[in-house]
Motif scaffolding. Structure first.
Motif, short mmCIF file in Angstrom:
data_model
loop_
_atom_site.label_atom_id
_atom_site.label_comp_id
_atom_site.label_asym_id
_atom_site.label_seq_id
_atom_site.Cartn_x
_atom_site.Cartn_y
_atom_site.Cartn_z
N MET A 8 30.03 -23.64 -31.07
CA MET A 8 30.54 -24.29 -29.87
C MET A 8 31.49 -25.40 -30.29
N ALA A 9 32.74 -25.32 -29.82
CA ALA A 9 33.76 -26.31 -30.14
C ALA A 9 34.06 -27.13 -28.89
N VAL A 10 33.83 -28.42 -28.97
CA VAL A 10 34.05 -29.30 -27.82
C VAL A 10 35.34 -30.09 -28.04
N CYS A 11 36.34 -29.77 -27.25
CA CYS A 11 37.63 -30.45 -27.25
C CYS A 11 38.41 -30.17 -28.54
N GLN A 12 38.71 -31.22 -29.27
CA GLN A 12 39.63 -31.14 -30.41
C GLN A 12 39.31 -30.07 -31.45
N PRO A 13 38.04 -29.76 -31.76
CA PRO A 13 37.76 -28.78 -32.82
C PRO A 13 38.14 -27.34 -32.49
N GLY A 14 38.55 -27.06 -31.25
CA GLY A 14 38.84 -25.69 -30.86
C GLY A 14 39.73 -24.93 -31.83
N PRO A 15 40.94 -25.43 -32.15
CA PRO A 15 41.81 -24.69 -33.07
C PRO A 15 41.18 -24.46 -34.43
N ALA A 16 40.51 -25.49 -34.97
CA ALA A 16 39.89 -25.35 -36.29
C ALA A 16 38.76 -24.33 -36.26
N CYS A 17 37.96 -24.33 -35.21
CA CYS A 17 36.83 -23.39 -35.11
C CYS A 17 37.33 -21.97 -34.92
N ALA A 42 38.54 -20.87 -38.28
CA ALA A 42 37.41 -20.57 -39.17
C ALA A 42 36.79 -19.22 -38.82
N ALA A 43 36.63 -18.96 -37.53
CA ALA A 43 36.06 -17.67 -37.10
C ALA A 43 36.94 -16.52 -37.53
N ALA A 44 38.26 -16.68 -37.41
CA ALA A 44 39.19 -15.61 -37.78
C ALA A 44 39.11 -15.32 -39.28
N LEU A 45 39.09 -16.36 -40.09
CA LEU A 45 39.02 -16.17 -41.54
C LEU A 45 37.73 -15.47 -41.94
N MET A 46 36.61 -15.89 -41.33
CA MET A 46 35.32 -15.30 -41.69
C MET A 46 35.21 -13.85 -41.21
N HIS A 47 35.80 -13.55 -40.05
CA HIS A 47 35.78 -12.16 -39.57
C HIS A 47 36.66 -11.26 -40.44
N ARG A 72 29.64 -15.14 -40.29
CA ARG A 72 30.62 -15.36 -39.23
C ARG A 72 29.89 -15.60 -37.90
N PRO A 73 30.44 -16.42 -37.03
CA PRO A 73 29.74 -16.75 -35.79
C PRO A 73 29.55 -15.53 -34.89
N ARG A 74 28.38 -15.47 -34.25
CA ARG A 74 28.08 -14.39 -33.33
C ARG A 74 28.89 -14.56 -32.04
N SER A 75 29.09 -15.80 -31.66
CA SER A 75 29.92 -16.10 -30.49
C SER A 75 30.59 -17.44 -30.69
N LEU A 76 31.66 -17.66 -29.95
CA LEU A 76 32.38 -18.93 -30.00
C LEU A 76 32.65 -19.38 -28.57
N THR A 77 32.18 -20.58 -28.24
CA THR A 77 32.45 -21.20 -26.95
C THR A 77 33.39 -22.37 -27.19
N ILE A 78 34.55 -22.35 -26.53
CA ILE A 78 35.56 -23.41 -26.70
C ILE A 78 35.70 -24.14 -25.37
N MET A 104 33.32 -23.66 -41.83
CA MET A 104 32.86 -22.43 -42.47
C MET A 104 31.65 -22.70 -43.36
N GLU A 105 31.65 -23.82 -44.06
CA GLU A 105 30.51 -24.16 -44.92
C GLU A 105 29.25 -24.37 -44.10
N MET A 106 29.38 -25.03 -42.96
CA MET A 106 28.21 -25.25 -42.11
C MET A 106 27.68 -23.93 -41.56
N LEU A 107 28.57 -23.03 -41.18
CA LEU A 107 28.15 -21.72 -40.70
C LEU A 107 27.43 -20.93 -41.80
N ARG A 108 27.95 -21.01 -43.00
CA ARG A 108 27.30 -20.30 -44.12
C ARG A 108 25.95 -20.91 -44.43
#
Length: 417
Positions: A183-192, A195-200, A207-213, A170-174
């Motif tokens: 874009m979440a590659v492998c393991q970061p998917g749940p965390a990303c 983070a998107a849910a909390l920010m929305h 908040r991210p415009r799109s999320l690719t997992i 979330m800090e990096m997105l801000r």
């Protein structure tokens, strides 16, 4: 007591081998010297190859560099500079900054959206995604999370758990601001996704415009793989007692509890032991034959593969517990510092999932589960893609990634500008 000294013993063994490695390196060079008659004999080539194999097996592999090839954007050469633009104790944000004299003109003509690639914190460095970055860079403004080796983080910097990982995202997105694509590659998917849910839910402007997992354990109950089954068969206490060790001197993180990179590397190799054994045998034979291209290809792969970092103990154990044993996100029970994470709060974000048909780490359906968790995203903003014929790493690296997957990711991002 075992945990106090195993790391130190392994580290001492590696350091003790360095003089012998230097001797092997010297022996290899001497045996290949054109002035040495042995260089022209089968025996000489065999001994030189043996020295090379010994040197490679005893080397301490440092963090690799990205070393990206020269970049062309729509046929125009563009210089790229790697610059750290944000930093915390356990992570740095790396920007692949393009020369604006050329890039600025192209950017005015073509969209180059900001993309934050969150690399996995699972043993390898962010450079494992070199191919991912290289394919995205010509048409995107690319940033990547460069996780810090936990053994280099002083104990005084405190703990780093799964919630802290979500906070970092979330800090990096801000920091990057509105309009960023995640874009979440492998393991970061749940965390990303969390983070998107909390920010929305907070209506955060960044908040991210799109999320690719991609190839991620959003719901590890689906099509469980061998790593998934191992995580369920062992108790939390077993992982804590057997996988967590203490960083020794002289590292800056002395006293910190970690999941050591050498244990993760051992697990990686054991999953495909025959393949790695055969690769070393072929490496030896190619050295003897003088097949320089095959030798270099082997070295390039293993220089990356054998370079590993330590994970903070809290993050490793909480990931095992919350993602692979309790399936908190999939069950709607994930909490961020006690706050419920409501993925249904996501309404105005594009969501794309990518899976590999032959993925033996994140089975088919595990990443797709993200769509079920986000029922309020319009159907026309959701994409689910399964790539035929690729395993886990083929989802984000290699020919299929460059020619079949990345173009689809690019089109998805552009559809969500």
């Amino acid at each position: 007591m075992y945990r106090q000294f195993l790391y130190a013993a392994v580290d001492t063994a590696k350091r003790s081998a360095q003089p012998f490695r230097a001797m092997a390196d010297l022996g290899s060079k001497a045996l290949r010297n054109p002035l040495n008659p042995m260089a022209y004999t089968y025996a000489g080539r065999t001994m030189a190859a043996a020295c090379d194999v010994f040197e490679s097996m005893t080397r301490v592999y440092a963090k690799p560099a990205f070393n990206l090839p020269p970049l062309k954007v729509y046929g125009q050469p563009v210089e790229v500079t790697e610059t750290y633009v944000w930093e915390r104790a356990f992570c740095k944000l790396l920007h692949f900054r393009k020369d604006m004299e050329t890039y600025g003109k192209l950017r005015a003509k073509f969209p180059h959206p900001k993309v934050l690639i969150v690399a996995p914190l699972s043993g390898h460095y962010a450079t494992l995604l070199r191919g991912t970055v290289e394919a995205m860079l010509p048409e995107h403004d690319v940033y990547i999370s460069d996780w810090v080796d936990a053994r280099d983080v002083p104990l005084g910097e405190g703990r780093f758990g799964l919630d802290d990982y979500v906070e970092y995202v979330m800090e990096m997105l801000r920091f990057l601001g509105p309009g960023t694509h995640l874009m979440a590659v492998c393991q970061p998917g749940p965390a990303c996704l969390a983070a998107a849910a909390l920010m929305h839910e907070d209506k955060d402007k960044a908040r991210p415009r799109s999320l690719t997992i991609m190839g991620s354990p959003i719901d590890a109950r689906r099509s469980p793989t061998e790593p998934n089954r191992l995580s369920e068969q062992r108790t939390y206490k077993w992982f804590e007692d057997n996988m967590i060790h203490v960083v020794p001197l002289p590292y800056a993180g002395f006293g910190r509890k970690v999941y050591p990179g050498f244990l993760q590397l051992t697990a990686f190799i054991n999953m495909n032991r025959d393949r790695h054994t055969n690769a070393q045998h072929e490496y030896f034979n190619n050295l003897v034959k003088g097949d320089g291209d095959s030798v270099q290809k082997h070295r390039d792969f293993y220089d990356e593969y054998l370079a590993v970092l330590d994970l903070p103990a809290e993050f490793y154990l909480e990931t095992i517990d919350r993602v692979f044993q309790k399936f908190e996100l999939a069950k709607g029970e994930f909490r961020f510092h006690g706050r419920p994470v409501r993925t249904a709060a996501i309404k105005d974000m594009g969501l794309m999932t990518v899976e590999g048909e032959k993925d033996d780490i994140s089975g088919i359906g595990q990443t797709q589960a993200a769509h079920d968790l986000c029922p309020n995203i319009p159907a026309d903003r959701q994409v689910d893609y399964i790539q035929p014929g690729v395993g886990h790493y083929g989802v984000f690296n290699g020919t299929r990634w460059r020619t079949e997957i990345q173009p689809r990711v690019r089109d998805f991002i552009r559809a969500n500008l």
